[in-house]
Structure formats: C-alpha cells, structure tokens
Design a protein around this motif. Structure first.
Motif, PDB file in Angstrom:
ATOM      1  N   UNK A   8       0.832  -1.210   0.000  1.00 56.66           N
ATOM      2  CA  UNK A   8       0.000   0.000   0.000  1.00 56.66           C
ATOM      3  C   UNK A   8       0.865   1.257   0.000  1.00 56.66           C
ATOM      4  N   UNK A   9       1.941   1.248   0.793  1.00 60.23           N
ATOM      5  CA  UNK A   9       2.847   2.404   0.814  1.00 60.23           C
ATOM      6  C   UNK A   9       3.539   2.571  -0.533  1.00 60.23           C
ATOM      7  N   UNK A  10       3.942   1.444  -1.136  1.00 61.28           N
ATOM      8  CA  UNK A  10       4.586   1.505  -2.446  1.00 61.28           C
ATOM      9  C   UNK A  10       3.663   2.107  -3.492  1.00 61.28           C
ATOM     10  N   UNK A  11       2.379   1.745  -3.426  1.00 60.68           N
ATOM     11  CA  UNK A  11       1.410   2.311  -4.363  1.00 60.68           C
ATOM     12  C   UNK A  11       1.221   3.808  -4.110  1.00 60.68           C
ATOM     13  N   UNK A  12       1.147   4.190  -2.837  1.00 63.55           N
ATOM     14  CA  UNK A  12       1.005   5.614  -2.502  1.00 63.55           C
ATOM     15  C   UNK A  12       2.188   6.407  -3.034  1.00 63.55           C
ATOM     16  N   UNK A  13       3.395   5.853  -2.880  1.00 66.14           N
ATOM     17  CA  UNK A  13       4.583   6.547  -3.367  1.00 66.14           C
ATOM     18  C   UNK A  13       4.590   6.632  -4.892  1.00 66.14           C
ATOM     19  N   UNK A  14       4.239   5.540  -5.544  1.00 66.74           N
ATOM     20  CA  UNK A  14       4.233   5.528  -7.016  1.00 66.74           C
ATOM     21  C   UNK A  14       3.248   6.533  -7.582  1.00 66.74           C
ATOM     22  N   UNK A  15       2.092   6.656  -6.940  1.00 64.03           N
ATOM     23  CA  UNK A  15       1.040   7.556  -7.443  1.00 64.03           C
ATOM     24  C   UNK A  15       1.346   9.014  -7.127  1.00 64.03           C
ATOM     25  N   UNK A  16       1.829   9.291  -5.919  1.00 61.32           N
ATOM     26  CA  UNK A  16       1.878  10.675  -5.427  1.00 61.32           C
ATOM     27  C   UNK A  16       3.261  11.314  -5.455  1.00 61.32           C
ATOM     28  N   UNK A  17       4.260  10.583  -5.938  1.00 57.14           N
ATOM     29  CA  UNK A  17       5.610  11.159  -6.077  1.00 57.14           C
ATOM     30  C   UNK A  17       6.082  10.959  -7.524  1.00 57.14           C
ATOM     31  N   UNK A  18       5.630  11.828  -8.414  1.00 48.74           N
ATOM     32  CA  UNK A  18       5.887  11.622  -9.842  1.00 48.74           C
ATOM     33  C   UNK A  18       7.363  11.665 -10.241  1.00 48.74           C
ATOM     34  N   UNK A  19       8.239  12.251  -9.414  1.00 47.69           N
ATOM     35  CA  UNK A  19       9.653  12.334  -9.808  1.00 47.69           C
ATOM     36  C   UNK A  19      10.485  11.161  -9.298  1.00 47.69           C
ATOM     37  N   UNK A  20       9.893  10.290  -8.491  1.00 50.84           N
ATOM     38  CA  UNK A  20      10.631   9.110  -8.022  1.00 50.84           C
ATOM     39  C   UNK A  20      10.346   7.956  -8.973  1.00 50.84           C
ATOM     40  N   UNK A  21      11.354   7.427  -9.643  1.00 54.14           N
ATOM     41  CA  UNK A  21      11.136   6.351 -10.616  1.00 54.14           C
ATOM     42  C   UNK A  21      10.533   5.097  -9.980  1.00 54.14           C
ATOM     43  N   UNK A  22       9.759   4.391 -10.762  1.00 55.08           N
ATOM     44  CA  UNK A  22       9.088   3.178 -10.305  1.00 55.08           C
ATOM     45  C   UNK A  22      10.085   2.154  -9.761  1.00 55.08           C
ATOM     46  N   UNK A  23      11.189   1.976 -10.458  1.00 52.62           N
ATOM     47  CA  UNK A  23      12.169   0.969 -10.042  1.00 52.62           C
ATOM     48  C   UNK A  23      12.681   1.256  -8.634  1.00 52.62           C
ATOM     49  N   UNK A  24      12.918   2.515  -8.341  1.00 55.48           N
ATOM     50  CA  UNK A  24      13.393   2.904  -7.006  1.00 55.48           C
ATOM     51  C   UNK A  24      12.354   2.538  -5.954  1.00 55.48           C
ATOM     52  N   UNK A  25      11.099   2.904  -6.211  1.00 60.61           N
ATOM     53  CA  UNK A  25      10.026   2.613  -5.256  1.00 60.61           C
ATOM     54  C   UNK A  25       9.922   1.123  -4.980  1.00 60.61           C
ATOM     55  N   UNK A  26       9.889   0.320  -6.025  1.00 57.90           N
ATOM     56  CA  UNK A  26       9.766  -1.134  -5.839  1.00 57.90           C
ATOM     57  C   UNK A  26      10.955  -1.675  -5.064  1.00 57.90           C
ATOM     58  N   UNK A  27      12.163  -1.295  -5.462  1.00 54.97           N
ATOM     59  CA  UNK A  27      13.370  -1.798  -4.793  1.00 54.97           C
ATOM     60  C   UNK A  27      13.393  -1.446  -3.310  1.00 54.97           C
ATOM     61  N   UNK A  28      12.966  -0.221  -2.986  1.00 51.45           N
ATOM     62  CA  UNK A  28      12.999   0.220  -1.596  1.00 51.45           C
ATOM     63  C   UNK A  28      12.076  -0.617  -0.715  1.00 51.45           C
ATOM     64  N   UNK A  29      10.856  -0.850  -1.170  1.00 54.30           N
ATOM     65  CA  UNK A  29       9.915  -1.602  -0.323  1.00 54.30           C
ATOM     66  C   UNK A  29      10.245  -3.086  -0.280  1.00 54.30           C
ATOM     67  N   UNK A  30      10.843  -3.597  -1.334  1.00 55.96           N
ATOM     68  CA  UNK A  30      11.329  -4.984  -1.304  1.00 55.96           C
ATOM     69  C   UNK A  30      12.450  -5.109  -0.272  1.00 55.96           C
TER      70      UNK A  30
END
Length: 317
Positions: free
Chosen positions: A250-272
């Motif tokens: 849920x946090x990863x989805x919130x970050x992906x949706x609401x932080x447009x300048x953070x790349x998807x790969x970074x978000x996924x890697x961080x929560x993994x």
C-alpha cells in the motif's frame, strides 16, 4: 544529516503499521509521532556519542583513585594518561552544539554507570586498546581511530545496551545499527577535518516534506490500496496476507502515485528491501511481484504518471 530516504520510509512504515494495528487513523497525531521518531534518531546519535566522554571520565576516575591509594603500586603511580587525554573527547567537550544537545536532551550516562563500567572493561581488555596505549606517539587521527574501533566493535548486538535503549525510548533499538554507522562515518570525517560537524535530522526541506507527504498519502489511501491488494490475490485468504506485506505494498502504491519524480524501479526496490527486515522470508517475492504488477496496471490506467528521466532509472532526489 541523519536520515536517508530509506530510513524515512522505514519510520513511516512503522507509524502506519502502528496506526492500522491500533485503529488510530488521525493524520495529525500520526504525523506528530513520525516527526518525533525522526528527531529521536538524532537524540540517539548524541546519546551514543556522549559515551566517549563517559568512558574517558571513568578512566580518569580510576587513574586518580589508583594514584591516591595509601600505598599505590608502581603501575598505579606511573599510570599512562594517554586515554584520558584523548583529543577526540576534548573536541567533543569543547563543542557548544554537542554540549547543548546532550544537556537539553538529558543524554548523559550517569544513571547507566553499570553499563559504562562493563563497556570500559571490555574496551581496556581489547587488542586495539592495548595497541593504542602501547604506542608512545600521540596524534589526533590515532585518538579518533580508537573511538572508531570502540563504536565498531563494542556496541552492536549488546543485549544490555539494547535493553537500556528500549527503556529510554521505544523508537531507539531499531535505529541502533544505523546510528552507529553514522557515528563511525562522522568520526572518520572529524579525523580529517579536526572539527565536529553539526548534524541535522533531514538533509533538506524536500526530505522532510517527503516524510510527511508519504505518511499522509499512505494513511489517506490505505483502505483503497489495501482493498486492491486483497482483490489481487484471490487465491489467498485475506486473513493470511501478512499485515506488514499489505502495508508495504500500500505504501509503495502511494509513493508511485503521489511522487511523480521518483522512478518506479526505485520505489519497488525500496519496499522490497524493507520487507527483508520487517516481514517474513517469503515477503520479498510477494512484495516485489505484487507491487510491480499493480504499478504497471496503474500506469496503463494513467493513475501513475512519472516525470523526468524515465520510469526505471535511479532516484532523482
């Protein structure tokens, strides 16, 4: 500065987990708790750094007691004062910022003298301390190196210290390893510059806003994203989905949706990566697979739109 983006995510995760577990969704209360958690990491930094003067003071006390005995031994009469004249400790005690932080936060070790004595006994019996004391030379770098060795070798995985920290603040134990690394890095810098840098909680205002906004969006949209998680694993009993996994997705989805300048790969890697330490052995695969597929779905729907250099590159902030 103290907090990396990863540690900010971890702290937001813990606050969100506590909020969902206790049924306390109030944004203002949870944001206040998050900021307190961030501030307390800095307090832990100064508390542990203040061990250096505590050890030196104990050494000075023992040396003085030995010399003032009615019939001191030759070893006590000729005790080596090198440790109590350590220039790194002198630098700390000449720093108004360090002294003020320790005084204002009540970050002294007087009430924990049993631990300080135990630590001192371990230090003086170590090979690195014996080598330091046996070397007749004196240098600021060598004095710093001694305390690097102390923070590297003596404090992590110390059960007595962990119990002590837990009593002082419930937020401290999980930060211990991170803060020790920060102290070691800071002393290495001090050895080169011979000055003590002032440490701040956040690198800049962007990082503080990142912390606040991540928690806010994760809280506000948690029910929505958690429902999507449950619907996306129809073969799973929702009650069997590990709560920490659901919160991380849920946090990863919130970050992906609401932080447009953070790349998807970074978000996924961080929560993994966070799932490795705060969930079950199978969580890494679960969080990685589900977060990846849901973000791709959100991209197809136009819910996730990224700006800047691309979707799967390194973090831009």
């Amino acid at each position: 500065y103290m907090l990396s983006r990863r540690l900010i995510r971890i702290k937001a995760f813990k606050v969100l987990y506590a909020a969902e577990s206790s049924g306390e969704p109030d944004l203002a209360a949870n944001e206040k708790f998050l900021m307190q958690s961030c501030e307390q990491t800095l307090e832990l930094y100064y508390f542990l750094l203040n061990l250096a003067p505590a050890l030196r003071n104990l050494a000075a006390e023992k040396l003085e007691i030995g010399k003032n005995k009615f019939n001191p031994t030759e070893a006590e009469k000729e005790a080596n004062p090198k440790f109590i004249e350590n220039k790194f400790v002198e630098l700390l005690e000449s720093s108004p910022v360090f002294l003020k932080k320790c005084e204002n936060g009540k970050l002294g070790w007087a009430e924990y003298d049993v631990f300080v004595k135990k630590l001192y006994a371990s230090v003086v019996s170590s090979d690195y301390y014996q080598a330091y004391m046996a070397n007749p030379g004196r240098s600021f770098k060598e004095d710093c190196k001694l305390f690097i060795s102390i923070y590297e070798n003596e404090l992590e995985d110390d059960e007595m210290l962990e119990n002590l920290l837990e009593e002082k603040s419930i937020m401290w134990v999980d930060d211990l390893g991170f803060v020790l690394n920060e102290i070691i890095s800071a002393i290495r810098t001090v050895a080169k510059t011979e000055s003590l840098p002032e440490v701040k909680v956040f690198k800049n205002e962007d990082d503080e806003q990142f912390a606040r906004h991540l928690l806010k969006q994760s809280l506000l949209h948690y029910d929505e994203y958690n429902s999507i998680v449950e619907k996306s694993v129809p073969n799973w009993d929702p009650d069997r989905i590990v709560a920490s996994d659901a919160i991380l997705v849920a946090m990863g989805l919130a970050e992906a949706v609401h932080f447009p300048t953070i790349p998807v790969k970074v978000t996924i890697n961080e929560y993994v990566e966070i799932s490795k330490y705060y969930s079950t052995p199978g969580s890494r695969q679960f969080v990685n697979g589900l977060l990846d597929s849901l973000i791709r779905k959100f991209q197809d729907e136009g819910t996730v739109v990224k700006e800047g250099r691309g979707l799967y590159q390194g973090e831009t902030k």
